[in-house]
Enzyme design. Structure first.
Site, PDB file in Angstrom:
ATOM      1  N   ALA A  87     -34.538  41.497  19.419  1.00  0.00           N
ATOM      2  CA  ALA A  87     -35.187  41.739  18.138  1.00  0.00           C
ATOM      3  C   ALA A  87     -34.451  40.909  17.087  1.00  0.00           C
ATOM      4  CB  ALA A  87     -35.105  43.220  17.790  1.00  0.00           C
TER       5      ALA A  87
ATOM      6  N   GLY B  63     -34.422  43.043  23.180  1.00  0.00           N
ATOM      7  CA  GLY B  63     -35.868  42.838  23.193  1.00  0.00           C
ATOM      8  C   GLY B  63     -36.299  41.660  24.063  1.00  0.00           C
TER       9      GLY B  63
ATOM     10  N   GLU C  68     -36.442  42.998  27.508  1.00  0.00           N
ATOM     11  CA  GLU C  68     -37.598  43.907  27.536  1.00  0.00           C
ATOM     12  C   GLU C  68     -38.919  43.140  27.586  1.00  0.00           C
ATOM     13  OE1 GLU C  68     -35.942  45.850  24.020  1.00  0.00           O
ATOM     14  OE2 GLU C  68     -35.972  47.742  25.112  1.00  0.00           O
TER      15      GLU C  68
ATOM     16  N   GLU D  78     -27.953  46.736  22.761  1.00  0.00           N
ATOM     17  CA  GLU D  78     -28.260  47.541  21.570  1.00  0.00           C
ATOM     18  C   GLU D  78     -27.110  48.455  21.146  1.00  0.00           C
ATOM     19  OE1 GLU D  78     -30.405  46.942  24.015  1.00  0.00           O
ATOM     20  OE2 GLU D  78     -32.362  46.485  23.156  1.00  0.00           O
TER      21      GLU D  78
HETATM   22  C1  HXC Z   1     -31.446  37.229  14.616  1.00  0.00           C
HETATM   23  C2  HXC Z   1     -30.138  35.845  15.887  1.00  0.00           C
HETATM   24  C3  HXC Z   1     -30.212  36.717  16.981  1.00  0.00           C
HETATM   25  C4  HXC Z   1     -30.981  37.911  16.818  1.00  0.00           C
HETATM   26  C5  HXC Z   1     -28.998  35.049  17.556  1.00  0.00           C
HETATM   27  N1  HXC Z   1     -29.378  34.822  16.286  1.00  0.00           N
HETATM   28  N2  HXC Z   1     -29.489  36.200  17.996  1.00  0.00           N
HETATM   29  N3  HXC Z   1     -30.746  36.100  14.736  1.00  0.00           N
HETATM   30  N4  HXC Z   1     -31.570  38.113  15.622  1.00  0.00           N
HETATM   31  N5  HXC Z   1     -31.132  38.777  17.803  1.00  0.00           N
HETATM   32  C6  HXC Z   1     -29.027  33.673  15.448  1.00  0.00           C
HETATM   33  C7  HXC Z   1     -27.591  33.723  14.995  1.00  0.00           C
HETATM   34  O1  HXC Z   1     -27.481  34.542  13.863  1.00  0.00           O
HETATM   35  C8  HXC Z   1     -27.334  32.274  14.670  1.00  0.00           C
HETATM   36  O2  HXC Z   1     -27.935  31.974  13.439  1.00  0.00           O
HETATM   37  C9  HXC Z   1     -28.136  31.550  15.747  1.00  0.00           C
HETATM   38  O3  HXC Z   1     -29.122  32.485  16.214  1.00  0.00           O
HETATM   39  C10 HXC Z   1     -27.298  31.123  16.934  1.00  0.00           C
HETATM   40  O4  HXC Z   1     -26.615  32.270  17.425  1.00  0.00           O
HETATM   41  P1  HXC Z   1     -25.024  32.323  17.600  1.00  0.00           P
HETATM   42  O5  HXC Z   1     -24.633  33.742  17.552  1.00  0.00           O
HETATM   43  O6  HXC Z   1     -24.362  31.384  16.659  1.00  0.00           O
HETATM   44  O7  HXC Z   1     -24.868  31.741  19.062  1.00  0.00           O
HETATM   45  P2  HXC Z   1     -23.724  32.076  20.128  1.00  0.00           P
HETATM   46  O8  HXC Z   1     -22.399  32.157  19.450  1.00  0.00           O
HETATM   47  O9  HXC Z   1     -23.894  31.082  21.243  1.00  0.00           O
HETATM   48  O10 HXC Z   1     -24.081  33.539  20.683  1.00  0.00           O
HETATM   49  C11 HXC Z   1     -25.271  33.754  21.371  1.00  0.00           C
HETATM   50  C12 HXC Z   1     -25.520  35.275  21.496  1.00  0.00           C
HETATM   51  C13 HXC Z   1     -25.439  35.924  20.101  1.00  0.00           C
HETATM   52  C14 HXC Z   1     -24.472  35.889  22.426  1.00  0.00           C
HETATM   53  C15 HXC Z   1     -26.908  35.472  22.126  1.00  0.00           C
HETATM   54  O11 HXC Z   1     -26.288  35.206  19.224  1.00  0.00           O
HETATM   55  C16 HXC Z   1     -25.850  37.338  20.064  1.00  0.00           C
HETATM   56  O12 HXC Z   1     -25.124  38.231  20.487  1.00  0.00           O
HETATM   57  N6  HXC Z   1     -27.069  37.628  19.522  1.00  0.00           N
HETATM   58  C17 HXC Z   1     -27.564  38.957  19.363  1.00  0.00           C
HETATM   59  C18 HXC Z   1     -28.023  39.518  20.689  1.00  0.00           C
HETATM   60  C19 HXC Z   1     -28.456  40.961  20.550  1.00  0.00           C
HETATM   61  O13 HXC Z   1     -27.666  41.860  20.160  1.00  0.00           O
HETATM   62  N7  HXC Z   1     -29.721  41.237  20.861  1.00  0.00           N
HETATM   63  C20 HXC Z   1     -30.279  42.589  20.814  1.00  0.00           C
HETATM   64  C21 HXC Z   1     -30.862  42.799  19.435  1.00  0.00           C
HETATM   65  S1  HXC Z   1     -31.367  44.472  19.257  1.00  0.00           S
HETATM   66  P3  HXC Z   1     -27.121  31.118  12.320  1.00  0.00           P
HETATM   67  O14 HXC Z   1     -28.066  31.148  11.143  1.00  0.00           O
HETATM   68  O15 HXC Z   1     -25.830  31.811  12.102  1.00  0.00           O
HETATM   69  O16 HXC Z   1     -26.996  29.768  12.962  1.00  0.00           O
HETATM   70  C22 HXC Z   1     -32.829  44.569  20.069  1.00  0.00           C
HETATM   71  C23 HXC Z   1     -33.507  45.905  19.963  1.00  0.00           C
HETATM   72  C24 HXC Z   1     -34.981  45.830  20.351  1.00  0.00           C
HETATM   73  O17 HXC Z   1     -33.305  43.656  20.666  1.00  0.00           O
HETATM   74  C25 HXC Z   1     -35.750  47.015  19.802  1.00  0.00           C
HETATM   75  C26 HXC Z   1     -36.068  46.947  18.365  1.00  0.00           C
HETATM   76  C27 HXC Z   1     -37.120  47.985  17.924  1.00  0.00           C
END
Ligand code: HXC
Length: 281
Positions: free
Chosen positions: A86, A131, A134, A154
């Protein structure tokens, strides 16, 4: 139509839907969810208005140029992620009502993917987190490249799976592993995902990954499209039901397949010792 966050390409009966927000690792913003819903609507109308024999509920006939798409590949752009989940940035601006709407909107997308009458294969090259994992689970099955990473992180955000993970992950890999992945937020690589049955095949890199999925779609395309569509429906309708309910669905679906022209052609071709040419209805 045209999309802001998706790239759609159709070639040789394969529709490739690419989530295209590489700067955010293809995170599922509200816009992506909205556009995925639009694509699913189109995919669910494959073959136009023609409807095959009453009661099968399978859309598409050979007459109206049906089954132009024989399978769907779902993937992510940029070479680093399938979908990183997400959109965390967008979520921080939501209230509880908006968050629930977001979850329910994506639930509708996953359910719509499951009713697309052709196989949907998720090709995961890079991160499929939260997500993203998922979304991949809503495809019929998953192929992965060597650098794929799966997880439900999450808990790191004080959140829970919201796009179907608490339901479909346990269905795919069993309760114990689903619990462990969701409680720890741990990421697993393509080979572990393969061992768990989350991933059907591991390919070296993106090119081989997409080629293998297209090849599987072409293989399935040599079979009766109505039979494949009815199989998909039968399997999905049985999921989460009791054995008795599932078998009842199977009996009714078997009956529906029995009256099709595809069934006549398939069985006749067998008796005549020739390859079947399925009309697709
Ligand atoms: C918004 C995101 C993002 C996300 C990455 N980015 N994941 N933006 N939402 N889920 C953005 C970062 O902010 C960054 O933007 C760019 O993408 C590159 O990511 P980095 O973090 O710099 O890359 P890296 O260091 O290689 O790390 C990769 C990663 C990390 C391990 C995948 O990005 C990460 O942990 N992302 C979040 C993963 C996560 O927690 N997903 C679950 C979300 S909750 P900038 O602008 O800084 O370059 C979910 C719930 C679903 O999905 C249900 C909801 C109702």
């Amino acid at each position: 139509g045209s999309f802001e966050t998706l790239a759609i390409e159709t070639s040789g009966g394969v529709a490739t839907v690419t989530v295209n927000r590489p700067d955010a690792l293809n995170a599922l913003s509200g816009k992506v969810v909205e556009e995925l819903a639009r694509v699913c609507e189109v995919l669910n109308r494959l073959g136009g208005t023609g409807t095959s024999p009453a009661s099968t509920g399978v859309h598409g006939t050979a007459d109206d140029g049906a089954w132009p798409v024989r399978g769907v590949i779902l993937t992510g752009a940029g070479g680093k992620a399938f979908v990183a989940g997400a959109d965390i940035r967008e979520m921080t601006g939501m209230d509880a009502d908006q968050a629930e709407f977001y979850a329910r909107s994506m639930h509708a997308v996953t359910l719509a993917l499951e009713t697309v009458p052709v196989p949907v294969i998720a090709c995961v090259d890079g991160f499929a987190l939260g997500g993203g994992c998922e979304l991949a689970l809503a495809a019929d099955f998953i192929y992965a490249s060597e650098r794929a990473q799966f997880g439900q992180p999450e808990v790191n955000l004080g959140l829970v799976p919201g796009f179907g993970g608490s339901v479909r992950l346990q269905q795919r890999i069993g309760l114990g592993m689903a619990r462990e992945l969701i409680y720890t937020g741990r990421r697993i690589d393509a080979h572990e995902a393969h061992r768990l049955g989350l991933v059907n095949r591991v390919l070296p890199a993106r090119e081989e990954l997409l080629a293998a999925a297209a090849e599987t779609i072409r293989e399935i395309a040599t079979k009766s499209p109505t039979a494949v569509a009815l199989s998909k429906r039968s399997i999905n309708q049985a999921t989460g039901r009791t054995t008795t309910e599932g078998l009842d669905i199977e009996a009714r679906t078997f009956r529906a397949a029995f009256g099709t022209e595809d069934m006549k052609e398939g069985t006749t071709a067998f008796i005549e010792k020739r390859a079947a040419v399925f009309p697709g209805r």
